[in-house]
Design an enzyme around this catalytic site. Structure first.
Site, short mmCIF file in Angstrom:
data_model
loop_
_atom_site.label_atom_id
_atom_site.label_comp_id
_atom_site.label_asym_id
_atom_site.label_seq_id
_atom_site.Cartn_x
_atom_site.Cartn_y
_atom_site.Cartn_z
N ASP A 60 67.65 73.67 6.46
CA ASP A 60 68.11 75.00 6.65
C ASP A 60 67.01 75.89 6.15
OD1 ASP A 60 69.14 77.41 6.39
OD2 ASP A 60 70.69 77.00 5.22
N TYR A 153 67.29 92.54 12.59
CA TYR A 153 66.30 91.34 13.04
C TYR A 153 64.81 92.14 13.38
CZ TYR A 153 64.89 88.67 17.39
OH TYR A 153 63.98 87.76 18.20
N LYS A 157 61.37 90.82 11.71
CA LYS A 157 60.37 90.04 12.54
C LYS A 157 58.98 90.94 12.61
CE LYS A 157 62.06 86.51 15.00
NZ LYS A 157 61.31 85.23 15.04
N ALA A 187 65.86 83.01 28.48
CA ALA A 187 67.08 81.98 28.74
C ALA A 187 67.08 81.02 28.27
CB ALA A 187 66.79 81.64 30.30
N GLY A 190 71.11 79.56 23.03
CA GLY A 190 71.42 80.35 22.13
C GLY A 190 71.82 81.72 22.71
N ASP A 192 72.63 82.55 25.62
CA ASP A 192 73.79 82.56 26.54
C ASP A 192 75.00 82.95 25.45
OD1 ASP A 192 75.31 81.75 28.98
OD2 ASP A 192 76.29 80.45 27.47
#
Length: 255
Positions: A60, A153, A157, A187, A190, A192
């Protein structure tokens, strides 16, 4: 000639999506590959697919100790780490106004703290052996600003961009090259799941989204993987500290 012949590559977040595509490309180019992930059934299946020169390490990466320990496991098995790819990422949605401290901390843990301590352990191995090495951080074009619903996010990042350049500068004399890739909309499995969970997407969303993009498709994991292999390999020459925008939208371009 294969680009990564006899190299030992650790791909964090490598059990699916972009990370899995990178792992496959590295094996194709002659590397021994270790992948990390939280789901043993997925990671072990990928390692079996990749063959005898592949290893799955359960980790993890939001836990700094596990991020460092994963590097240690690879060193124990293969004797070294030549290349590191930080591909794990959390993309849960949150705006400036509705992001909780818990969500913010989760983004920092996966998208910034994990890469930091994985790099710490991997670069320490490279430096201790006095050998060159390479690191590629998978970042995001959204780090330049991004959508309002990606606030935590983007914050994490964007921090990874700064870390990439700082570490590259710090270890240039050790011949450890560290670069980043700002990938665009891609694509993956994840993505999707994210589109369905957060944006109400239904079957057919990918084709509809692709038709609205300049190249007629989202970014493809295998194409990203080929670019990452180049950055990991000696064929990328002396390049270090570069954060490359890998997308079909031109930053600063306006219609």
């Amino acid at each position: 000639m294969t680009l990564l012949k006899d190299k030992v590559v650790l791909v964090n977040g490598g059990s699916q999506g972009v990370g899995a595509a990178i792992a496959r490309a590295c094996v194709r180019e002659g590397a021994k590959v270790a992948v990390t992930g939280r789901r043993p059934e997925v990671g072990e299946a990928l390692a079996a697919e990749l063959g005898p020169d592949a290893l799955y390490v359960r980790a993890d990466l939001s836990d700094a100790a596990q991020a460092k320990a994963a590097v240690g496991t690879v060193v124990d098995v293969y004797g070294r780490v030549d290349c590191l790819v930080n591909s794990a990422g959390l993309t849960s949605r949150g705006t400036l106004l509705d992001t909780t401290p818990e969500l913010f901390d989760a983004h920092i843990a996966i998208n910034l703290k994990g890469p930091f301590f994985a790099m710490q352990a991997a670069v320490a191995d490279m430096v201790s052996r006095g050998e060159p090495g390479t690191v590629v951080n998978i970042i995001t074009s959204s780090a330049h600003g991004g959508q309002p619903f990606l606030a935590p996010y983007v914050a994490a990042k964007a921090g990874l961009i700064g870390l990439t350049r700082n570490a590259a500068h710090a270890h240039r004399w050790d011949r450890v090259r560290i670069n980043g890739l700002n990938i665009g909309w891609t694509a993956t499995e994840g993505e999707d799941a994210t589109q369905r969970a957060f944006h109400g997407a239904e079957d057919g969303w990918l084709a509809e989204a692709s038709a609205k993009l300049p190249m007629g498709k989202l970014g493809q994991p295998d194409e990203i993987a080929d670019f990452v292999v180049l950055l990991l390999s000696d064929r990328s020459g002396v390049v270090t500290g570069s954060v490359i925008d890998w997308d079909q939208n031109v930053l600063g371009g306006l219609d």
